[in-house]
Design a protein around this motif. Structure first.
Motif, mmCIF file in Angstrom:
data_model
loop_
_atom_site.group_PDB
_atom_site.id
_atom_site.type_symbol
_atom_site.label_atom_id
_atom_site.label_comp_id
_atom_site.label_asym_id
_atom_site.label_seq_id
_atom_site.Cartn_x
_atom_site.Cartn_y
_atom_site.Cartn_z
ATOM 1 N N ASN A 138 0.812 -1.220 0.000
ATOM 2 C CA ASN A 138 0.000 0.000 0.000
ATOM 3 C C ASN A 138 0.840 1.262 0.000
ATOM 4 N N ASP A 139 2.167 1.101 0.011
ATOM 5 C CA ASP A 139 3.064 2.256 0.077
ATOM 6 C C ASP A 139 3.553 2.646 -1.315
ATOM 7 N N THR A 140 3.556 3.937 -1.561
ATOM 8 C CA THR A 140 4.086 4.457 -2.818
ATOM 9 C C THR A 140 5.594 4.617 -2.694
ATOM 10 N N GLN A 141 6.314 4.112 -3.688
ATOM 11 C CA GLN A 141 7.766 4.250 -3.676
ATOM 12 C C GLN A 141 8.162 5.589 -4.293
ATOM 13 N N ALA A 142 9.127 6.225 -3.649
ATOM 14 C CA ALA A 142 9.643 7.499 -4.140
ATOM 15 C C ALA A 142 11.092 7.328 -4.561
ATOM 16 N N CYS A 143 11.425 7.843 -5.725
ATOM 17 C CA CYS A 143 12.786 7.747 -6.257
ATOM 18 C C CYS A 143 13.434 9.128 -6.300
ATOM 19 N N VAL A 144 14.697 9.162 -5.938
ATOM 20 C CA VAL A 144 15.493 10.378 -6.022
ATOM 21 C C VAL A 144 16.798 10.007 -6.724
ATOM 22 N N LEU A 145 17.048 10.603 -7.858
ATOM 23 C CA LEU A 145 18.224 10.252 -8.643
ATOM 24 C C LEU A 145 19.510 10.430 -7.841
ATOM 25 N N LEU A 146 19.623 11.557 -7.116
ATOM 26 C CA LEU A 146 20.838 11.829 -6.355
ATOM 27 C C LEU A 146 21.131 10.707 -5.367
ATOM 28 N N HIS A 147 20.138 10.298 -4.596
ATOM 29 C CA HIS A 147 20.366 9.279 -3.576
ATOM 30 C C HIS A 147 20.568 7.894 -4.189
ATOM 31 N N ASP A 148 19.998 7.656 -5.370
ATOM 32 C CA ASP A 148 20.297 6.404 -6.063
ATOM 33 C C ASP A 148 21.758 6.372 -6.502
ATOM 34 N N LEU A 149 22.239 7.484 -7.021
ATOM 35 C CA LEU A 149 23.607 7.532 -7.528
ATOM 36 C C LEU A 149 24.645 7.308 -6.434
ATOM 37 N N VAL A 150 24.428 7.907 -5.254
ATOM 38 C CA VAL A 150 25.457 7.834 -4.217
ATOM 39 C C VAL A 150 25.462 6.505 -3.471
#
Length: 285
Positions: free
Chosen positions: A34-46
């Motif tokens: 039931n949770d929506t996933q949030a993506c952040v490019l910066l935090h994925d990269l590091v």
């Protein structure tokens, strides 16, 4: 994204021509129950992208210092991987692209929940340490308004690396060297000595000078740089007698004797650099 940086620039230009977009925005990228996933490019990269790749994104407009609600500064994921996936040279590369290392502040509660909130659909494959549990925190972290950069480094050092032992030793060595270099510039917000010794079972007197083999490589469970760092922490501690007593009560006589010898070497007029605490080091053995 791991080697051909020119391809990133080409793809970025193609996508921007179709419709301008902001690489710094937090976007919805899926559902987990039931949770929506949030993506952040910066935090994925590091979480493991090479520094030169991150630098290309910075040149294209990625803000390396952008703060997102519920997430610590991206610098924490970099220093958490120092010696394992990133180097001091990488930090210098990112600094040249504007990433701030040293002046940023960390909300302790946000940092404590960092791994609990790990719902990001990672662009990078999950690598060693990329999906670890929330970091262990000082027992009194909720009473501390904010952590400085040195506090964040101490938290990283006090938490074990989930990769290979050789990689873990290299990470400890790099963090200890970096902390030693920066130590004169910042004041601790909590008791580093108790926290690190309470969480790093390798940092024991019995391991000093010990070398172990893993495959065709050797490593130090308790790197010499970390021995020197612990010695400095002990000699500058405000109430080392209590720490000695704690290890004595646990039956680690060798550790208690080593700390006692450090207490004897400490200049009597040296001011306390570590806030005195009363919590026993956590036994994670």
């Amino acid at each position: 994204m791991t080697s051909k940086t020119q391809a990133i620039t080409t793809l970025h230009g193609y996508l921007q021509a179709l419709k301008p977009f902001d690489m710094n925005q937090e976007v919805t990228c899926g559902q987990y129950g039931n949770d929506t996933q949030a993506c952040v490019l910066l935090h994925d990269l590091v979480t493991g992208a090479p520094a030169n790749v991150i630098a290309v994104f910075a040149d294209l407009g990625l803000d390396l210092n952008k703060l997102y609600p519920g997430r610590p500064p991206a610098t924490y994921d970099v220093i958490d991987r120092l010696g394992a996936q990133y180097s001091i040279s990488d930090i210098q590369t990112l600094s040249q692209k504007g990433m701030i290392f040293g002046d940023e502040l960390y909300d302790p509660a946000t940092l404590a929940a960092h791994r609990e909130r790990n719902t990001t659909m990672r662009i990078q494959p999950v690598r060693n340490g990329a999906a670890r549990r929330p970091p262990q925190m000082p027992h009194n972290y909720l009473s501390i308004p904010q952590f400085n950069f040195m506090d964040a480094l101490a938290v990283a050092l006090g938490n074990p690396w989930s990769g290979a032992q050789v990689e873990s030793s290299a990470r400890d060595d790099a963090l200890c060297r970096y902390i030693t270099f920066l130590a004169p510039q910042m004041t601790p917000s909590f008791d580093y000595l108790r926290f690190v010794l309470g969480n790093k079972n390798e940092f024991r007197a019995a391991q000093i000078g010990e070398r172990k083999r893993s495959g065709n490589r050797t490593y130090e469970p308790f790197p010499a740089s970390c021995v020197a760092l612990i010695e400095g922490m002990a000699q500058n501690h405000g109430n080392l007698t209590d720490v000695i007593a704690l290890f004595g009560a646990r039956g680690d006589v060798e550790m208690a004797r080593w700390l006692l010898s450090l207490q004897a070497q400490a200049p009597q007029t040296m001011p306390a650099q570590e806030p005195a605490q009363t919590q026993e080091p956590q036994n994670t053995e």
